[in-house]
Structures are given as structure tokens and as C-alpha cells.
Design a protein around this motif. Sequence first.
Motif, PDB file in Angstrom:
ATOM      1  N   ARG A 218     117.015   2.707  52.609  1.00  4.51           N
ATOM      2  CA  ARG A 218     116.786   1.963  51.366  1.00  4.51           C
ATOM      3  C   ARG A 218     117.737   0.790  51.212  1.00  4.51           C
ATOM      4  NH1 ARG A 218     119.295   5.361  47.858  1.00  4.51           N
ATOM      5  NH2 ARG A 218     120.513   5.756  49.745  1.00  4.51           N
ATOM      6  N   LEU A 219     119.007   0.995  51.673  1.00 10.76           N
ATOM      7  CA  LEU A 219     120.071   0.019  51.463  1.00 10.76           C
ATOM      8  C   LEU A 219     120.826  -0.223  52.767  1.00 10.76           C
ATOM      9  CD1 LEU A 219     121.634   1.517  48.199  1.00 10.76           C
ATOM     10  CD2 LEU A 219     120.142  -0.479  48.329  1.00 10.76           C
ATOM     11  N   GLY A 220     121.265  -1.460  52.981  1.00 12.73           N
ATOM     12  CA  GLY A 220     122.020  -1.718  54.192  1.00 12.73           C
ATOM     13  C   GLY A 220     122.752  -3.048  54.154  1.00 12.73           C
ATOM     14  N   LEU A 243     122.037  -6.543  52.400  1.00 16.88           N
ATOM     15  CA  LEU A 243     123.006  -7.605  52.134  1.00 16.88           C
ATOM     16  C   LEU A 243     123.340  -8.272  53.466  1.00 16.88           C
ATOM     17  CD1 LEU A 243     125.435  -5.596  49.810  1.00 16.88           C
ATOM     18  CD2 LEU A 243     123.451  -6.958  49.139  1.00 16.88           C
ATOM     19  N   THR A 244     123.515  -9.583  53.453  1.00 18.42           N
ATOM     20  CA  THR A 244     123.782 -10.325  54.688  1.00 18.42           C
ATOM     21  C   THR A 244     125.133 -11.009  54.600  1.00 18.42           C
ATOM     22  OG1 THR A 244     121.415 -10.744  55.016  1.00 18.42           O
ATOM     23  CG2 THR A 244     122.952 -12.139  56.229  1.00 18.42           C
ATOM     24  N   THR A 245     126.077 -10.616  55.467  1.00 18.05           N
ATOM     25  CA  THR A 245     127.343 -11.340  55.521  1.00 18.05           C
ATOM     26  C   THR A 245     127.165 -12.537  56.446  1.00 18.05           C
ATOM     27  OG1 THR A 245     128.424 -10.316  57.464  1.00 18.05           O
ATOM     28  CG2 THR A 245     128.482  -9.094  55.389  1.00 18.05           C
ATOM     29  N   THR A 246     127.611 -13.698  55.993  1.00 14.40           N
ATOM     30  CA  THR A 246     127.427 -14.910  56.789  1.00 14.40           C
ATOM     31  C   THR A 246     128.427 -15.966  56.341  1.00 14.40           C
ATOM     32  OG1 THR A 246     125.735 -16.455  57.609  1.00 14.40           O
ATOM     33  CG2 THR A 246     125.691 -15.942  55.264  1.00 14.40           C
ATOM     34  N   MET A 247     128.742 -16.871  57.249  1.00 13.15           N
ATOM     35  CA  MET A 247     129.655 -17.980  56.962  1.00 13.15           C
ATOM     36  C   MET A 247     128.927 -19.300  57.194  1.00 13.15           C
ATOM     37  SD  MET A 247     132.533 -16.540  56.055  1.00 13.15           S
ATOM     38  CE  MET A 247     133.686 -17.894  56.149  1.00 13.15           C
ATOM     39  N   TYR A 253     124.250 -21.644  55.947  1.00 13.42           N
ATOM     40  CA  TYR A 253     123.659 -20.316  56.152  1.00 13.42           C
ATOM     41  C   TYR A 253     123.547 -19.535  54.848  1.00 13.42           C
ATOM     42  CZ  TYR A 253     124.092 -20.997  61.200  1.00 13.42           C
ATOM     43  OH  TYR A 253     123.965 -21.471  62.481  1.00 13.42           O
ATOM     44  N   ASN A 254     124.594 -19.587  54.022  1.00 15.65           N
ATOM     45  CA  ASN A 254     124.536 -18.853  52.755  1.00 15.65           C
ATOM     46  C   ASN A 254     123.411 -19.371  51.865  1.00 15.65           C
ATOM     47  OD1 ASN A 254     126.982 -16.853  52.113  1.00 15.65           O
ATOM     48  ND2 ASN A 254     127.692 -18.439  53.527  1.00 15.65           N
ATOM     49  N   GLU A 255     123.254 -20.694  51.812  1.00 16.14           N
ATOM     50  CA  GLU A 255     122.176 -21.270  51.011  1.00 16.14           C
ATOM     51  C   GLU A 255     120.812 -20.865  51.550  1.00 16.14           C
ATOM     52  OE1 GLU A 255     124.882 -22.781  52.106  1.00 16.14           O
ATOM     53  OE2 GLU A 255     125.431 -24.557  50.936  1.00 16.14           O
ATOM     54  N   ALA A 256     120.679 -20.833  52.885  1.00 10.01           N
ATOM     55  CA  ALA A 256     119.399 -20.450  53.483  1.00 10.01           C
ATOM     56  C   ALA A 256     119.036 -19.016  53.134  1.00 10.01           C
ATOM     57  CB  ALA A 256     119.460 -20.626  55.004  1.00 10.01           C
ATOM     58  N   VAL A 257     120.024 -18.127  53.190  1.00  5.99           N
ATOM     59  CA  VAL A 257     119.769 -16.725  52.821  1.00  5.99           C
ATOM     60  C   VAL A 257     119.300 -16.640  51.374  1.00  5.99           C
ATOM     61  CG1 VAL A 257     120.824 -14.456  52.499  1.00  5.99           C
ATOM     62  CG2 VAL A 257     121.407 -15.817  54.509  1.00  5.99           C
ATOM     63  N   ALA A 258     120.017 -17.308  50.476  1.00  9.01           N
ATOM     64  CA  ALA A 258     119.680 -17.236  49.051  1.00  9.01           C
ATOM     65  C   ALA A 258     118.324 -17.865  48.763  1.00  9.01           C
ATOM     66  CB  ALA A 258     120.768 -17.923  48.231  1.00  9.01           C
ATOM     67  N   LEU A 259     117.986 -18.971  49.439  1.00 12.01           N
ATOM     68  CA  LEU A 259     116.688 -19.623  49.213  1.00 12.01           C
ATOM     69  C   LEU A 259     115.527 -18.742  49.648  1.00 12.01           C
ATOM     70  CD1 LEU A 259     117.537 -23.290  50.283  1.00 12.01           C
ATOM     71  CD2 LEU A 259     116.963 -22.480  47.982  1.00 12.01           C
ATOM     72  N   ARG A 260     115.794 -17.755  50.475  1.00  6.63           N
ATOM     73  CA  ARG A 260     114.745 -16.809  50.889  1.00  6.63           C
ATOM     74  C   ARG A 260     114.647 -15.609  49.946  1.00  6.63           C
ATOM     75  NH1 ARG A 260     115.653 -16.098  57.351  1.00  6.63           N
ATOM     76  NH2 ARG A 260     113.480 -15.406  57.267  1.00  6.63           N
ATOM     77  N   GLY A 261     115.401 -15.663  48.862  1.00  3.02           N
ATOM     78  CA  GLY A 261     115.361 -14.568  47.887  1.00  3.02           C
ATOM     79  C   GLY A 261     116.174 -13.371  48.308  1.00  3.02           C
ATOM     80  N   LEU A 262     117.195 -13.589  49.154  1.00  3.41           N
ATOM     81  CA  LEU A 262     118.033 -12.514  49.679  1.00  3.41           C
ATOM     82  C   LEU A 262     119.464 -12.697  49.188  1.00  3.41           C
ATOM     83  CD1 LEU A 262     116.599 -12.800  53.292  1.00  3.41           C
ATOM     84  CD2 LEU A 262     115.886 -11.152  51.537  1.00  3.41           C
ATOM     85  N   VAL A 263     120.315 -11.706  49.455  1.00  4.33           N
ATOM     86  CA  VAL A 263     121.684 -11.726  48.942  1.00  4.33           C
ATOM     87  C   VAL A 263     122.665 -12.051  50.069  1.00  4.33           C
ATOM     88  CG1 VAL A 263     123.484 -10.456  47.729  1.00  4.33           C
ATOM     89  CG2 VAL A 263     121.083 -10.004  47.204  1.00  4.33           C
ATOM     90  N   PRO A 264     123.299 -13.252  50.026  1.00  9.12           N
ATOM     91  CA  PRO A 264     124.338 -13.571  51.017  1.00  9.12           C
ATOM     92  C   PRO A 264     125.707 -13.107  50.529  1.00  9.12           C
ATOM     93  CG  PRO A 264     123.861 -15.516  49.722  1.00  9.12           C
ATOM     94  CD  PRO A 264     123.003 -14.405  49.151  1.00  9.12           C
ATOM     95  N   LEU A 265     126.508 -12.605  51.452  1.00 12.51           N
ATOM     96  CA  LEU A 265     127.899 -12.268  51.162  1.00 12.51           C
ATOM     97  C   LEU A 265     128.774 -13.210  51.979  1.00 12.51           C
ATOM     98  CD1 LEU A 265     127.849  -8.353  51.280  1.00 12.51           C
ATOM     99  CD2 LEU A 265     127.771  -9.819  49.265  1.00 12.51           C
ATOM    100  N   HIS A 266     129.512 -14.075  51.295  1.00  8.66           N
ATOM    101  CA  HIS A 266     130.337 -15.076  51.972  1.00  8.66           C
ATOM    102  C   HIS A 266     131.679 -14.441  52.331  1.00  8.66           C
ATOM    103  CE1 HIS A 266     132.357 -19.290  51.897  1.00  8.66           C
ATOM    104  NE2 HIS A 266     131.854 -19.037  53.076  1.00  8.66           N
TER     105      HIS A 266
END
Length: 373
Positions: A218-220, A243-247, A253-266
Amino acid sequence: MGFTMGLNFLLLLAMVATNILSLYHLSSTVQSPKPPAPDPVPDHLLRQLNTIRATINHLTRHNPSTATTTAKPTSTVPQDLLLHSQIAPIASSCHNHPDLLHKYMTYTPFSICPYDPDLQETLILNGCHPLPRRRCFSKTPSKPSSSLPLNPFPTSLPDSSVIWNKYSCKSFACLLQNNPIGFDLNAQRSSLLKYSSELDLPINQFMQLAKSANSVIRLGIDIGGGTGTFAALMKKFYNVTMLTTTMNVNGPYNEAVALRGLVPLHVPLQQRLPVFDGTMDLVRCGRAVNRWIPVKVMEFMFYDVDRVLRGGGYLWVDRFFSKGVDLEKIYGPLIGKLGYTKVKWAVANKTDSSGLKNGEVYLTALLQKPVSK
């Protein structure tokens, strides 16, 4: 003149009296029985004391007291850095980069923040994380898109929702052409769904393995997940929250993750994962996790993964690469210390020029954490 001589006499008299008292105290201490040992200081108080000492050392190093030096300080500590240090801890590694930290915290409160993403990335990658908070307004795109995609695989991502100042490319189309490994969403999707060698673990195969073991996913967290394609597939086809950790190294990359409706962790790889213990069903380590990471950093990372995984959760190592001899003598035993069950463990030669030159191999592994320890 007479006043000065009198003052000097009084100071001399005070010094003599102090020495006499010190000798008396020393002699009485030697003759008196040894006092009982004090009670041990609780660990939490020691931690607080160490934090206070570190903060004091940090601040006094960069703002020396006029009582100890007559020279003018070379730099002035930003007032908001001093204020923040009184209400929240500052990462210990920040003191290794005082000039960068001072520059980051030098701004006009309650106005627009300086646009300094490169400075932030440099501090974070050098261990100064989390960064101190600032009392200013973050710069935003001048003309953001009025409609954002609901589908995590849109035909295109809106360029107007990104501030492109720091990048040589000024659009996602340019990034697709110049950095296809990082920004070709369709190619990433295909690679995560197909099986062409023993190193591949298609997402549908993973979900089937979890189902057969009666494990609910369910979560990862996807560590080093780039633009978030793995999280997008898990959301779209299986309703799994990742959740996606990315730099933002050489791309938004963080903006791309968020624009896809996902959660980036910087957060960088050396940072403690910002989730509670035993709450994740899956942690995947993408290709950002490889032999370039110092061994001790990697060891702490894997044990942090163990911390956040629930009993029965999965650690998925996807195409980790290293020298073959290092996998056998260093990384294999390091992962083995976790005591996880090997669901999949596939090793194959890395056949590009670097792999052939350095005798490198790939490892794809799926490991299940014991239900209880």
C-alpha cells in the motif's frame, strides 16, 4: 593617577586572597574523605548538552566575543540564523560550510527569498540537511499553468510551472532530447514493465510475488527515483502510494515528480528517511544507489530502510552496480547482515565500456524482511 594605583592595589589584593582561598580548599579536599560518586547523567540530558555545546561552538566560531579578541570579526552571523538556532537544531555538518550557510541565511525577512537552488543543493549534498527555515517568500513561476495533469503519464509536462533560470535547458522537450535517461517517461515506463533479462523485475511480477506471499503493498519509498516513474506506475495500476526521494541535479526532478501528481522528497541519500518506524510495505533503491556511495553511508542507509519497513515488507534493489569482487566481498555481506529472505538475487555483467574496463556487475535483488525480530 592615584585612582589607577589604588585600583591596581585592590586587584592585587583580590588575586592574593583568591590564591589563599584556593590553597585552603585544596588542603581540605586532600584531608577530607572522598565523596561518593555522583549519579550518572541521563542520556537525554547528555544529548541536549552536546547539542547546546555544538550550537555555542558554531556561533562563537563565527561571531567571536570582543572580550577574547580585539580584532574585528571577519563575518557577522545573520540574525535569522541566530534566531533559528534558538528554536530548532541546526544539522551538525552545516558548521563545515559556514560561508555557504551564512550566504543562505542572509536575506531580508518577510520579503522575497533569494533564488538560490544551487546553493541549497550544495549544502544539502554536503550533509547540511535539513536546511534552516527562512522567514521569506519562495520565488514561484511568473505564469504557472492553469491546469495540471491528473494522469501521471501526461503527453507533456507544463514548462510554465518550472523556474528554468539555473538550467541550460529551458523546457522539458529540451531535457527529453539532451537527457533521455532522466526525462524520457515512456522509456522509463517500458523498462519497469518488461522482462528482457534476469536483471529485470517487472512491477506486475513483483506484485504477484507479494500477493502469493499474502503481503499487502500500500505504501512505499522509491530512493533516488528521478522523475517518479516507478511511483507513477504503482499509483496508476495498483493504487499504491509511493514517496520519491530525488535531487535537482542538472534538472528539475522534484518539479517533474510533483507535476505528475506524486510526492517528491527533496532529501539526499545520506539523510534519515522522514517517515516513522515500521510503516512502509516497500522500499525500492533505484540506480542512484550504486558503488559511488561510500560504504558506511550505504550501510547506514540500509539499516534506515530496515527501520521504516514493517515486518514482512520488501527491499527492492534495482540494478545496483559495483565491481564484481566488491559485490562478493563488501556489498553482498553488507546486505546479508540484514537477515532478509532472498526472494530474488540476480547478478550479471555490466557490458558497457565502464563495466568491461572495471569488471563491474549489476545486482537486482528482492528481499523480504522477517515478520518479527
